[in-house]
Scaffold this motif. Structure first.
Motif, PDB file in Angstrom:
ATOM      1  N   VAL A  46      35.800  73.611  14.768  1.00 48.12           N
ATOM      2  CA  VAL A  46      36.390  73.697  13.424  1.00 48.12           C
ATOM      3  C   VAL A  46      37.276  74.929  13.257  1.00 48.12           C
ATOM      4  O   VAL A  46      38.204  74.913  12.436  1.00 48.12           O
ATOM      5  CB  VAL A  46      35.299  73.658  12.330  1.00 48.12           C
ATOM      6  N   GLN A  47      37.022  75.996  14.040  1.00 53.65           N
ATOM      7  CA  GLN A  47      37.872  77.176  13.925  1.00 53.65           C
ATOM      8  C   GLN A  47      39.082  77.090  14.859  1.00 53.65           C
ATOM      9  O   GLN A  47      40.229  77.129  14.402  1.00 53.65           O
ATOM     10  CB  GLN A  47      37.066  78.445  14.233  1.00 53.65           C
ATOM     11  N   ASP A  48      38.829  76.971  16.154  1.00 52.11           N
ATOM     12  CA  ASP A  48      39.938  76.947  17.109  1.00 52.11           C
ATOM     13  C   ASP A  48      40.670  75.608  17.105  1.00 52.11           C
ATOM     14  O   ASP A  48      41.893  75.558  17.271  1.00 52.11           O
ATOM     15  CB  ASP A  48      39.434  77.248  18.522  1.00 52.11           C
ATOM     16  N   GLY A  49      39.932  74.536  16.908  1.00 51.92           N
ATOM     17  CA  GLY A  49      40.559  73.219  16.952  1.00 51.92           C
ATOM     18  C   GLY A  49      41.153  72.769  15.639  1.00 51.92           C
ATOM     19  O   GLY A  49      42.184  72.093  15.614  1.00 51.92           O
ATOM     20  N   LYS A  50      40.508  73.134  14.513  1.00 54.05           N
ATOM     21  CA  LYS A  50      40.938  72.646  13.212  1.00 54.05           C
ATOM     22  C   LYS A  50      41.424  73.743  12.269  1.00 54.05           C
ATOM     23  O   LYS A  50      41.779  73.471  11.126  1.00 54.05           O
ATOM     24  CB  LYS A  50      39.787  71.865  12.540  1.00 54.05           C
ATOM     25  N   GLY A  51      41.407  74.992  12.719  1.00 56.11           N
ATOM     26  CA  GLY A  51      41.986  76.071  11.926  1.00 56.11           C
ATOM     27  C   GLY A  51      41.181  76.511  10.725  1.00 56.11           C
ATOM     28  O   GLY A  51      41.726  77.139   9.802  1.00 56.11           O
ATOM     29  N   LYS A  52      39.877  76.224  10.693  1.00 56.33           N
ATOM     30  CA  LYS A  52      39.039  76.668   9.584  1.00 56.33           C
ATOM     31  C   LYS A  52      38.705  78.149   9.744  1.00 56.33           C
ATOM     32  O   LYS A  52      38.754  78.707  10.841  1.00 56.33           O
ATOM     33  CB  LYS A  52      37.738  75.861   9.540  1.00 56.33           C
ATOM     34  N   THR A  53      38.336  78.796   8.621  1.00 57.70           N
ATOM     35  CA  THR A  53      37.945  80.204   8.655  1.00 57.70           C
ATOM     36  C   THR A  53      36.505  80.339   9.131  1.00 57.70           C
ATOM     37  O   THR A  53      35.753  79.357   9.198  1.00 57.70           O
ATOM     38  CB  THR A  53      38.068  80.836   7.265  1.00 57.70           C
ATOM     39  N   ALA A  54      36.119  81.599   9.411  1.00 53.70           N
ATOM     40  CA  ALA A  54      34.745  81.848   9.846  1.00 53.70           C
ATOM     41  C   ALA A  54      33.748  81.477   8.752  1.00 53.70           C
ATOM     42  O   ALA A  54      32.669  80.939   9.029  1.00 53.70           O
ATOM     43  CB  ALA A  54      34.582  83.314  10.235  1.00 53.70           C
ATOM     44  N   LEU A  55      34.098  81.770   7.493  1.00 52.73           N
ATOM     45  CA  LEU A  55      33.198  81.432   6.388  1.00 52.73           C
ATOM     46  C   LEU A  55      33.073  79.922   6.247  1.00 52.73           C
ATOM     47  O   LEU A  55      31.972  79.396   6.051  1.00 52.73           O
ATOM     48  CB  LEU A  55      33.704  82.055   5.086  1.00 52.73           C
ATOM     49  N   VAL A  90      29.261  67.739   8.033  1.00 51.71           N
ATOM     50  CA  VAL A  90      28.186  68.352   7.244  1.00 51.71           C
ATOM     51  C   VAL A  90      27.049  67.356   7.047  1.00 51.71           C
ATOM     52  O   VAL A  90      25.864  67.717   7.105  1.00 51.71           O
ATOM     53  CB  VAL A  90      28.726  68.850   5.886  1.00 51.71           C
ATOM     54  N   VAL A  91      27.400  66.088   6.825  1.00 50.73           N
ATOM     55  CA  VAL A  91      26.380  65.047   6.610  1.00 50.73           C
ATOM     56  C   VAL A  91      25.663  64.712   7.912  1.00 50.73           C
ATOM     57  O   VAL A  91      24.424  64.681   7.972  1.00 50.73           O
ATOM     58  CB  VAL A  91      27.035  63.781   6.020  1.00 50.73           C
ATOM     59  N   ILE A 111      29.447  62.369  16.862  1.00 49.19           N
ATOM     60  CA  ILE A 111      30.477  61.873  17.775  1.00 49.19           C
ATOM     61  C   ILE A 111      31.380  60.875  17.044  1.00 49.19           C
ATOM     62  O   ILE A 111      32.616  60.895  17.177  1.00 49.19           O
ATOM     63  CB  ILE A 111      29.831  61.224  19.013  1.00 49.19           C
ATOM     64  N   GLY A 112      30.755  60.008  16.228  1.00 51.44           N
ATOM     65  CA  GLY A 112      31.536  59.042  15.463  1.00 51.44           C
ATOM     66  C   GLY A 112      32.497  59.708  14.496  1.00 51.44           C
ATOM     67  O   GLY A 112      33.657  59.283  14.362  1.00 51.44           O
ATOM     68  N   VAL A 113      32.046  60.766  13.806  1.00 46.07           N
ATOM     69  CA  VAL A 113      32.906  61.480  12.872  1.00 46.07           C
ATOM     70  C   VAL A 113      34.099  62.099  13.590  1.00 46.07           C
ATOM     71  O   VAL A 113      35.253  62.018  13.127  1.00 46.07           O
ATOM     72  CB  VAL A 113      32.110  62.557  12.112  1.00 46.07           C
ATOM     73  N   VAL A 114      33.840  62.739  14.731  1.00 49.91           N
ATOM     74  CA  VAL A 114      34.929  63.380  15.485  1.00 49.91           C
ATOM     75  C   VAL A 114      35.949  62.341  15.937  1.00 49.91           C
ATOM     76  O   VAL A 114      37.171  62.545  15.821  1.00 49.91           O
ATOM     77  CB  VAL A 114      34.367  64.156  16.693  1.00 49.91           C
ATOM     78  N   LEU A 115      35.481  61.191  16.421  1.00 47.33           N
ATOM     79  CA  LEU A 115      36.402  60.154  16.875  1.00 47.33           C
ATOM     80  C   LEU A 115      37.184  59.545  15.714  1.00 47.33           C
ATOM     81  O   LEU A 115      38.394  59.281  15.829  1.00 47.33           O
ATOM     82  CB  LEU A 115      35.634  59.066  17.630  1.00 47.33           C
ATOM     83  N   LEU A 116      36.515  59.314  14.583  1.00 46.68           N
ATOM     84  CA  LEU A 116      37.213  58.778  13.418  1.00 46.68           C
ATOM     85  C   LEU A 116      38.230  59.771  12.865  1.00 46.68           C
ATOM     86  O   LEU A 116      39.288  59.379  12.363  1.00 46.68           O
ATOM     87  CB  LEU A 116      36.205  58.387  12.330  1.00 46.68           C
ATOM     88  N   HIS A 117      37.896  61.056  12.959  1.00 46.29           N
ATOM     89  CA  HIS A 117      38.870  62.077  12.538  1.00 46.29           C
ATOM     90  C   HIS A 117      40.102  62.042  13.444  1.00 46.29           C
ATOM     91  O   HIS A 117      41.242  62.166  12.973  1.00 46.29           O
ATOM     92  CB  HIS A 117      38.222  63.458  12.587  1.00 46.29           C
ATOM     93  N   GLN A 135      39.921  60.651   9.264  1.00 44.59           N
ATOM     94  CA  GLN A 135      38.781  60.923   8.383  1.00 44.59           C
ATOM     95  C   GLN A 135      38.491  62.413   8.342  1.00 44.59           C
ATOM     96  O   GLN A 135      38.625  63.111   9.342  1.00 44.59           O
ATOM     97  CB  GLN A 135      37.552  60.163   8.878  1.00 44.59           C
ATOM     98  N   SER A 136      38.073  62.909   7.176  1.00 43.77           N
ATOM     99  CA  SER A 136      37.844  64.345   7.000  1.00 43.77           C
ATOM    100  C   SER A 136      36.770  64.852   7.961  1.00 43.77           C
ATOM    101  O   SER A 136      35.711  64.227   8.140  1.00 43.77           O
ATOM    102  CB  SER A 136      37.409  64.641   5.564  1.00 43.77           C
TER     103      SER A 136
END
Length: 519
Positions: A325-334, A398-399, A381-387, A392-393
């Motif tokens: 989520v940080q290196d791949g998706k650019g999210k912050t540490a928080l 989180v879920v 794994i399903g969430v990552v592939l759908l994204h 998909q978000s």
């Protein structure tokens, strides 16, 4: 002060030589409060550091190797001293060594918070690991000593709840302190926050721990003639400490030099030498650091294997999520920290729920927890592939990761209760430390191997494919843990059938009185 052998001494639950049915000691819950305070402090101190690394790098001019050792140095010394510290507590008194460990951890937190450079910070982190290694096995030993039956399961459940809350709060608290203190002060506050908690734990321990818990040695195993230094088995302690150091170091050294990997076979050889020494020590008539006969108890061997495999796999999940989520998706540490908050809170709830039921349902709870872990990994794994394919978000993780949190609460504390149920109290500290050492080795090996596999895939593909590969590798390891758990469940059912007992078939046998060790 009365000696432990005197019959007029107050019967403490789990005390060597006392009736297991003795009236529970009213101080047990106060002892548990101190233990939970300290576990909260030590784990918050660890999880906070993860979000403070960028600030440390900027303020101290630390390079990547320095940052690696901020994390690894603590884990290394923690793993090296665990078993020796557990045996020392079994012999000279768990409460006293526990408070010494708290004092060392707290003083090292002050040194880390005031560190003028990266070298000083890493030295402080090494010392913090020593303090944590001293106190952790005493906590497990004291729960074994003061709680029995369903109450012991509840105590370990509360212990797991404290773990879950501390893991959830740590990254968020770290982010808040860094925002509050700014670039120069914020990361220092992440260490100094341990100080008031540590002082409070020491004060409460001195007030509430019974004096026998602070200073009374546990009796040696029947037939052992070790006293003083020989009871501590110093040669065995050094051999095992060096073996753990040699095994862990290559996986923690970020540069992975050929020389560091050469230590791995040396570590394996040292383990063999240590086993030989422990058997020889028993033949000489002394009490060894670890009673190797505990490995003949299938519930202990199976439980330790489950925990080692579980930590080999599951510890890497949060490392992969943070990288993704940080290196791949650019999210912050928080933002990265927020992905794990629901999972950690659910882990806290599940640990409490499972702790209250583990003595009725036994290993079935652990089996169910491992299945939840596999479900959480599969849906992640399903969430990552759908994204990747449908946009998909990524926040749906989180879920799905919440099932991983439920699994953590359903596996760790119940497995600890069942694994240690048949271990004699005179070896409770060292046996618990053996389990924790397996956890530390499993976590270090898992993080090194799984992240290496992820980066290898990343070199030829995308972040999504790499993380899916990592989750699949973790799932394979958890499947192995599930196989061991099912094997243990079947053995318990078969044993219950042979013994003709009543109640849940997989329930552990009553804890033996260490004065009549079944080995």
């Amino acid at each position: 002060m009365s000696s432990p052998q005197e019959p007029q001494r107050r019967a403490t639950p789990g005390d060597p030589g006392t009736d297991p049915a003795a009236t529970p000691d009213p101080v047990r819950w106060r002892v548990l409060i101190v233990l939970l305070t300290v576990i909260f402090m030590s784990l918050v101190g660890v999880s906070i550091v993860n979000v403070a690394l960028p600030s440390i790098q900027r303020d101290l001019g630390a390079d990547q190797s320095d940052l690696q050792w901020v994390l690894s140095g603590y884990a290394l010394t923690f793993g090296v001293v665990l078993v020796a510290a557990g045996r020392a507590g079994d012999i000279v008194g768990r409460g006293g060594i526990f408070l010494v460990g708290v004092g060392i951890f707290t003083a090292a937190s002050v040194a880390a918070g005031l560190a003028p450079d990266a070298m000083s910070l890493n030295v402080a982190r090494f010392v913090q690991g020593v303090g944590s290694g001293l106190l952790n096995p005493q906590g497990i030993g004291m729960i074994q000593q003061y709680f029995r039956g369903e109450e012991r399961g509840r105590a370990f459940g509360y212990f797991g709840t404290a773990v879950g809350f501390s893991v959830a709060i740590g990254p968020v608290l770290g982010g808040a302190l860094i925002e509050l203190g700014g670039a120069g002060l914020g990361w220092r506050l992440t260490f100094l926050v341990n100080v008031p908690i540590g002082i409070a734990a020491i004060v409460l321990g001195l007030m509430w721990f019974p004096r026998p818990l602070l200073s009374r040695p546990a009796p040696a195993k029947a037939g052992g003639r070790g006293h003083g230094l020989r009871s501590l088995d110093p040669v065995g302690a050094v051999l095992l400490g060096l073996a753990v150091l040699a095994v862990l170091y290559p996986f923690m050294e970020s540069r992975g030099s050929a020389l560091s990997w050469a230590l791995l076979p040396v570590g394996i050889a040292l383990v063999w030498i240590w086993l030989w020494w422990e058997r020889r020590y028993v033949r000489l008539g002394f009490s060894p650091m670890v009673d190797l006969n505990i490995f003949r108890t299938r519930s202990f061997t199976n439980g330790a294997a489950i925990m080692t495999l579980y930590f080999t796999g599951m510890t890497s999940i949060w490392v992969l999520v943070a990288l993704y989520v940080q290196d791949g998706k650019g999210k912050t540490a928080l933002e990265s920290g927020l992905f794990g908050v629901p999972a950690a809170l659910l882990a806290a709830w599940a640990a409490n729920w499972a702790g209250r039921r583990v003595m009725r349902h036994g290993r079935r709870i652990v089996v169910g927890g491992l299945m939840l872990a596999l479900f959480g990994l599969a849906t992640s794994i399903g969430v990552v592939l759908l994204h990747e394919w449908a946009g998909q978000s990524v926040w749906w993780l989180v879920v799905t990761l919440s099932f991983v949190g439920l699994a953590q609460g359903s596996v760790i504390s119940p497995n600890q209760t069942l694994t240690l149920a048949e271990v004699p109290l005179s070896y409770a500290g060292s046996s618990g430390a053996i389990m924790q050492t397996g956890q530390r080795i499993g976590a270090s090996v898992g993080i090194a191997v799984i992240t290496a596999a992820v980066f290898a895939v990343l070199g030829a593909s995308s972040w999504s494919v790499a993380v899916v590969a990592g989750f699949a590798l973790i799932s394979f390891v958890i499947l192995l843990a599930l196989a061991v758990a099912i094997k243990d469940l079947r053995e318990r059912i078969a044993r219950q059938g042979r013994e003709g007992g009543t109640g849940p078939a997989e329930r552990a046998r009553p804890v033996p009185d260490p004065g009549d060790t079944p080995y």
